[in-house]
Design a protein around this motif. Structure first.
Motif, PDB file in Angstrom:
ATOM      1  N   HIS A  58      51.609  65.662  46.522  1.00 11.40           N
ATOM      2  CA  HIS A  58      51.183  66.704  47.463  1.00 11.40           C
ATOM      3  C   HIS A  58      51.760  68.055  47.066  1.00 11.40           C
ATOM      4  CE1 HIS A  58      49.729  68.469  51.149  1.00 11.40           C
ATOM      5  NE2 HIS A  58      50.927  68.929  51.420  1.00 11.40           N
ATOM      6  N   HIS A  60      50.829  72.599  46.969  1.00 13.11           N
ATOM      7  CA  HIS A  60      49.958  73.755  47.219  1.00 13.11           C
ATOM      8  C   HIS A  60      50.346  74.765  46.147  1.00 13.11           C
ATOM      9  CE1 HIS A  60      48.912  72.542  51.449  1.00 13.11           C
ATOM     10  NE2 HIS A  60      50.127  72.052  51.447  1.00 13.11           N
ATOM     11  N   HIS A 187      47.280  66.540  56.231  1.00 11.02           N
ATOM     12  CA  HIS A 187      48.660  66.542  56.726  1.00 11.02           C
ATOM     13  C   HIS A 187      48.665  65.726  58.005  1.00 11.02           C
ATOM     14  CE1 HIS A 187      48.237  70.314  54.387  1.00 11.02           C
ATOM     15  NE2 HIS A 187      49.489  70.090  54.042  1.00 11.02           N
ATOM     16  N   HIS A 238      53.301  63.683  54.534  1.00 11.88           N
ATOM     17  CA  HIS A 238      54.379  63.712  55.531  1.00 11.88           C
ATOM     18  C   HIS A 238      54.584  62.400  56.296  1.00 11.88           C
ATOM     19  CE1 HIS A 238      54.659  67.738  54.223  1.00 11.88           C
ATOM     20  NE2 HIS A 238      53.515  68.102  54.768  1.00 11.88           N
ATOM     21  N   ASP A 289      55.376  69.281  47.903  1.00 10.90           N
ATOM     22  CA  ASP A 289      54.815  70.296  48.794  1.00 10.90           C
ATOM     23  C   ASP A 289      54.903  71.635  48.045  1.00 10.90           C
ATOM     24  OD1 ASP A 289      53.582  71.373  50.998  1.00 10.90           O
ATOM     25  OD2 ASP A 289      54.857  70.379  52.444  1.00 10.90           O
TER      26      ASP A 289
HETATM   27 ZN   LIG Z   1      51.018  70.603  52.617  1.00  9.25          ZN
END
Ligand SMILES: [Zn+2]
Length: 428
Positions: A58, A60, A187, A238, A289
């Motif tokens: 995961h 970004h 998420h 998460h 993340d």
């Molecule tokens: Zn995220």
């Protein structure tokens, strides 16, 4: 063309560590894994280990320049600040930021990433820099408005969709995304604040009620289960605030989990029940993340955080071994993203995606277990080279970091500009 790369150790992840190990590469694929005696030394790296390229479950990438502001804020105001600032960025700014993120991933030994991308810039950057992965285009609200045409797509960079979260995307948007048949990321159960909002419509996230869909009257996982949109193509980042029933729902529908311990800790969201998630048989990977919440795309720091968090939460030193952590960040993440037939371990037939880690300057020394040496002693500074499809996409000292940082920093300046046109105070 066939080449061989070797080191003191090869850690295939599937199979035991190999002392004086070597990997033979042919046409971008792994042809053989064995000892130097069997395969020859080829390009030898003394004092180093060869590991499968990390698979980031995961990320970004386009938030690479979000580091350094919002630290210490609670989940709801943190989210609000990032949403406000994101609106000031142009598409080129997002690409500049995502390029820096992709470079930081490769420099950390990451060769594949599951990237949730607001603008699609993550896919552009992955394509340019040679990173493999799935770019999940983010979707919000009630209707699927994401344009899937003219997106960068190849065998190496694939397209997915990311209905953002149950508080920002309705179950019908999730359904529309699932109906495309594309891989999906989202998420789920990240924070107590979102659970309070979703279930009761109260708490700090009530301030978003103008632009978020109405609360669901139940948790996101329960609502999505009832809507019939949980399934094996979904990877849920998460899963911190999950109860036993929700874990069972995820397991029944074979939803994968991207565990992001640094992000969860730094946002004060909590510690995900990794032991319970693993015991339920879920496919679990490790995700960095982004620097909007975790400080970096440093997978080594994430590996250590995973071990610390698991052992502290369970009060047991055997809750997560270094070998287990390494598997989470490679094969585990590959399984979570549905790419385990192609990447995640060093076995013949898979892509030659690997990282060479020098332990010459490791603070964890001496060591006995080679997996522990990588997990406890590794860092991006230890990465000598990162190969994707057998091609060096990163070599120590080989990136034009200054240029990457310069363009990303000017993007950040625009993001920090206030309504009056002034640049808000920022240390860098
Ligand atoms: Zn995220």
């Amino acid at each position: 063309m066939s080449t061989v790369i070797s080191a003191d150790w090869v850690l295939p992840v599937e199979g035991a560590p190999i002392e004086r190990g070597a990997v033979a590469i042919e046409d971008g694929l792994i042809a053989a894994v064995g000892t130097i005696d069997e395969l020859g030394a080829g390009e030898h790296h003394e004092g180093a280990m060869i590991v499968p390229g990390f698979v980031n479950a995961h990320s970004h990438l386009e938030y690479a320049v979000y580091a350094g502001f919002g630290d210490g804020l609670e989940f709801a105001p943190w989210l609000e600040l990032h949403m406000a600032r994101k609106r000031r960025l142009e598409p080129d700014d997002m690409v500049a930021s995502a390029r820096l993120g992709a470079a930081q991933c490769l420099a950390s030994g990451i060769t594949t990433t599951g990237d949730a991308s607001f603008s699609g810039a993550g896919g552009v950057a992955m394509d340019e820099l040679g990173l493999r992965g799935i770019v999940y285009l983010e979707a919000f609200g009630d209707e699927l408005r994401v344009d899937l045409q003219d997106r960068v797509a190849s065998d190496r960079v694939r397209i997915g969709l990311s209905p953002h979260a149950p508080y920002s995307a309705t179950p019908s948007l999730y359904r529309a995304c699932v109906e495309t048949g594309l891989p999906i990321a989202t998420h789920l159960a990240e924070s107590p604040a979102e659970q309070e909002w979703l279930v009761h419509g109260t708490g700090p996230m009530a301030s978003f009620s103008d632009f978020f869909p109405p609360p669901l009257g139940e948790t996101g996982i329960r609502a999505l289960a009832r809507a019939g949109v949980l399934g094996p193509k979904l990877v849920a980042a998460h899963c911190v605030t999950v109860d036993a029933e929700e874990i069972a729902l995820l397991a029944e529908r074979d939803v994968a989990v991207a565990h992001c311990p640094r992000s969860n800790a730094l946002l004060g969201c909590g510690v995900a029940p990794l032991a319970e998630l693993r015991a339920a048989g879920l496919r679990i990977g490790l995700g960095t993340d982004s620097p909007a919440s975790a400080p970096s795309f440093d997978m080594f720091a994430e590996l250590r955080a995973a071990v610390f968090a698991a052992r502290a939460r369970e009060n047991r030193p055997d809750a997560l071994s270094a070998t287990d952590a390494l598997e989470l960040a490679t094969l585990g993440s590959a399984r979570a993203l549905g790419l385990d037939q192609e990447v995640g371990s060093l076995v013949p037939g898979k892509h030659a995606d690997l990282a060479v880690v020098s332990l010459d300057a490791s603070p964890y020394f001496p060591w006995e277990d080679p997996a522990a040496a990588v997990v406890f002693g590794g860092s991006p500074q230890c990465i000598l080279t990162t190969l994707v499809d057998g091609e060096a996409r990163y070599e120590r000292g080989g990136f034009p970091w200054q240029e990457l940082r310069r363009s990303a920093t000017s993007a950040r300046k625009r993001m920090l500009a206030t309504a009056s046109g002034r640049v808000a105070a920022s240390p860098r």
